[in-house]
Scaffold this motif. Structure first.
Motif, PDB file in Angstrom:
ATOM      1  N   ILE A   1      22.596  46.758  41.244  1.00 46.96           N
ATOM      2  CA  ILE A   1      21.430  46.643  42.126  1.00 46.96           C
ATOM      3  C   ILE A   1      20.243  47.200  41.365  1.00 46.96           C
ATOM      4  O   ILE A   1      20.270  48.363  40.932  1.00 46.96           O
ATOM      5  N   ASP A   2      19.229  46.389  41.211  1.00 48.28           N
ATOM      6  CA  ASP A   2      18.066  46.788  40.430  1.00 48.28           C
ATOM      7  C   ASP A   2      17.212  47.784  41.207  1.00 48.28           C
ATOM      8  O   ASP A   2      17.165  47.758  42.438  1.00 48.28           O
ATOM      9  N   SER A   3      16.512  48.670  40.461  1.00 43.96           N
ATOM     10  CA  SER A   3      15.621  49.617  41.133  1.00 43.96           C
ATOM     11  C   SER A   3      14.459  48.876  41.785  1.00 43.96           C
ATOM     12  O   SER A   3      13.812  49.391  42.689  1.00 43.96           O
ATOM     13  N   ASP A   4      14.202  47.653  41.314  1.00 43.89           N
ATOM     14  CA  ASP A   4      13.284  46.765  42.019  1.00 43.89           C
ATOM     15  C   ASP A   4      14.112  46.200  43.174  1.00 43.89           C
ATOM     16  O   ASP A   4      14.687  45.126  43.086  1.00 43.89           O
ATOM     17  N   TYR A   5      14.185  46.978  44.259  1.00 42.01           N
ATOM     18  CA  TYR A   5      15.183  46.781  45.318  1.00 42.01           C
ATOM     19  C   TYR A   5      15.212  45.333  45.822  1.00 42.01           C
ATOM     20  O   TYR A   5      14.181  44.712  46.056  1.00 42.01           O
ATOM     21  N   GLY A   6      16.439  44.843  46.016  1.00 42.70           N
ATOM     22  CA  GLY A   6      16.582  43.488  46.546  1.00 42.70           C
ATOM     23  C   GLY A   6      17.183  42.529  45.543  1.00 42.70           C
ATOM     24  O   GLY A   6      17.701  41.479  45.899  1.00 42.70           O
ATOM     25  N   LYS A   7      17.084  42.886  44.246  1.00 38.20           N
ATOM     26  CA  LYS A   7      17.652  42.022  43.209  1.00 38.20           C
ATOM     27  C   LYS A   7      18.931  42.678  42.668  1.00 38.20           C
ATOM     28  O   LYS A   7      19.022  43.900  42.590  1.00 38.20           O
ATOM     29  N   GLY A   8      19.894  41.827  42.290  1.00 36.19           N
ATOM     30  CA  GLY A   8      21.109  42.387  41.707  1.00 36.19           C
ATOM     31  C   GLY A   8      21.863  41.335  40.937  1.00 36.19           C
ATOM     32  O   GLY A   8      21.485  40.165  40.930  1.00 36.19           O
ATOM     33  N   HIS A   9      22.930  41.739  40.264  1.00 35.42           N
ATOM     34  CA  HIS A   9      23.794  40.766  39.607  1.00 35.42           C
ATOM     35  C   HIS A   9      25.253  41.223  39.619  1.00 35.42           C
ATOM     36  O   HIS A   9      25.542  42.408  39.788  1.00 35.42           O
ATOM     37  N   SER A  10      26.144  40.248  39.491  1.00 36.51           N
ATOM     38  CA  SER A  10      27.559  40.531  39.300  1.00 36.51           C
ATOM     39  C   SER A  10      28.013  39.587  38.201  1.00 36.51           C
ATOM     40  O   SER A  10      28.191  38.395  38.420  1.00 36.51           O
ATOM     41  N   LYS A  11      28.134  40.126  36.991  1.00 36.20           N
ATOM     42  CA  LYS A  11      28.433  39.282  35.835  1.00 36.20           C
ATOM     43  C   LYS A  11      29.859  39.554  35.392  1.00 36.20           C
ATOM     44  O   LYS A  11      30.271  40.697  35.259  1.00 36.20           O
TER      45      LYS A  11
END
Length: 470
Positions: A383-393
């Motif tokens: 979960i990015d500190s720019d809240y709301g964005k994330g990834h699962s790679k």
């Protein structure tokens, strides 16, 4: 002579129960056979009381257990052969059958349990279809959720403050069924599983290896028939089946978890953390802000993080240590990642690296965000500190946890998030006087960035902890 053989088997089974347990079982059978306190109680007929399916379905279990589970319990009792009786012909359950059924399922060894479970899956001998095993497993989990709710044994969770359990029942059933393997070691999946015929030995092997089947059945019998339910029990697996829930009461929240997934994820936690979950953060309650998230979860002890992406996928991770804001990996090999929807699964440590958990904020040189598994820029869960964005790679799997991609899309948008502290509150939090904010200026800075005064924040959590969410 027949009578003696019969009474010997019966008395052997009866002797497994303590005197007060025997009284309890007698009482339940009397109620079910409709003969408690009847006039002829003292004469020879007293031992010949019997119970019908109709009686089992009547007042005693009507609301406590779903109909199809009551029929399965009845089939299980009926399948017990008594010496000198032609088996299975009578539609009535004799008291001996009832006692042996209780003894085998609540006190018996694996073989004794399995023999009855086989008859609950199918009334006939021989191979069973995967579909029959699936129906039994779904009935069992649905009955478990239903009876715990009906008996008010969900410990602060309710069917109202959790996600709908119907999809959770199916997900947990298919997770348990994924352990079914044929004699040659292959595991049929999907539609193929439903059509496959499984020999009794294969189903027996499955019940051996999947302890949840026996545990769930034991709870369904105790709570459904209301027998031996209040007497102290030696089995811890039942004690912590559902953790106590703190922090939901009166907040009008619906958790991202459903009851079956809570039971399943909780069973994978270290044993000393399974008794209690406490809500630390909910994006619906505390807002969608990374600094708010950090302020609520830093130094709160081991935690479970669960996310929902915009496509409705639910997934998360267990952090074995308190989260700390720092540019290094933290945690240990008890951490794991999990999926709740569309499938229920837990992914544990592979030994490949020690990138268990990571939390950083406000740094120029290192990634800022919350991550578990994999590596920078390529996390199993991020979960990015720019809240709301994330990834699962995970191509094809996350190196640390061997998990697949957990979100619907590799780069996802966050819809909702919760963090639950598990186990007891760590001393560093309860000491109070020496607040964690005094020790960790970064945590204090985060709170101030979020516009929170530390006093209101410091007061609110302990009050919430003390309330009893019964």
């Amino acid at each position: 002579k027949m009578g003696n053989a019969e009474s010997n088997a019966y008395h052997n089974h009866l002797s497994r129960f303590l005197p007060e347990e025997q009284t309890d079982i007698d009482g339940v059978f009397d109620a079910l056979s409709g003969s408690s306190g009847s006039a002829g109680g003292k004469n020879a007929k007293a031992t010949k009381k019997t119970m019908t399916l109709a009686a089992l379905q009547a007042a005693h279990t009507r609301e406590a257990l779903p109909e199809q589970m009551t029929v399965r319990l009845y089939n299980g009792m009926k399948s017990i052969d008594l010496p000198g009786k032609s088996s299975g012909l009578s539609e009535q359950i004799a008291k001996e059958q009832f006692v042996i059924f209780m003894s085998d399922l609540l006190k018996g060894n694996a073989d004794e349990k399995i023999a009855i479970i086989m008859r609950m899956i199918s009334k006939t001998e021989g191979p069973v279809k995967g579909k029959q095993i699936q129906e039994f497993t779904e009935d069992l989990i649905m009955s478990l959720v239903h009876v715990l709710s009906y008996r008010k044994e969900l410990k602060g969770w309710t069917l109202e403050n959790t996600r709908d359990s119907a999809s959770g029942v199916k997900a947990l059933a298919s997770q348990l069924l994924s352990e079914l393997k044929l004699a040659d070691g292959t595991k049929p999946v999907g539609p193929q599983l439903l059509e496959t015929s499984f020999d009794p030995s294969v189903v027996e092997d499955w019940v051996y290896r999947v302890p949840q089947v026996s545990v769930f059945l034991s709870v369904v019998i105790r709570q459904g028939l209301h027998v031996l339910h209040s007497l102290p029990d030696q089995t811890n697996d039942i004690l912590n089946l559902v953790p106590r829930c703190k922090g939901m009461k009166g907040r009008g929240l619906v958790s991202l978890f459903d009851i079956p997934s809570i039971i399943y994820i909780n069973s994978h936690l270290p044993a000393e953390l399974q008794h209690k979950w406490r809500l630390l953060f909910s994006s619906r309650l505390h807002g969608e802000s990374f600094s708010q998230l950090c302020g609520h979860i830093v130094n709160k002890g081991p935690c479970i993080v669960i996310l929902k992406d915009l496509d409705g996928f639910l997934f998360g991770g267990f952090a074995s240590h308190s989260w700390e804001v720092k540019p290094q990996f933290q945690g240990d090999n008890r951490c794991f990642l999990f999926s709740v929807f569309p499938s229920l699964a837990v992914y544990t440590y592979t030994g490949y690296n020690d990138h268990f958990m990571y939390l950083n904020n406000g740094q120029q040189t290192m990634p800022n965000g919350l991550g578990m598994g994999g590596q920078h820029g390529y996390f199993g869960l991020w979960i990015d500190s720019d809240y709301g964005k994330g990834h699962s790679k995970a191509k094809p799997r996350c190196t640390t946890y061997n998990s697949p991609q957990l979100s619907a899309k590799e780069d996802f948008t966050l819809d909702a998030m919760e963090v639950w502290a598990v186990g007891d509150v760590p001393e560093s939090v309860t000491k109070g006087k020496k607040s964690i904010l005094d020790v960790d200026p970064e945590a204090q800075a985060l709170l101030e960035m979020a516009g929170k005064s530390r006093h209101s924040e410091g007061l609110r959590e302990p009050i919430e902890e003390d309330e009893d969410d019964e």
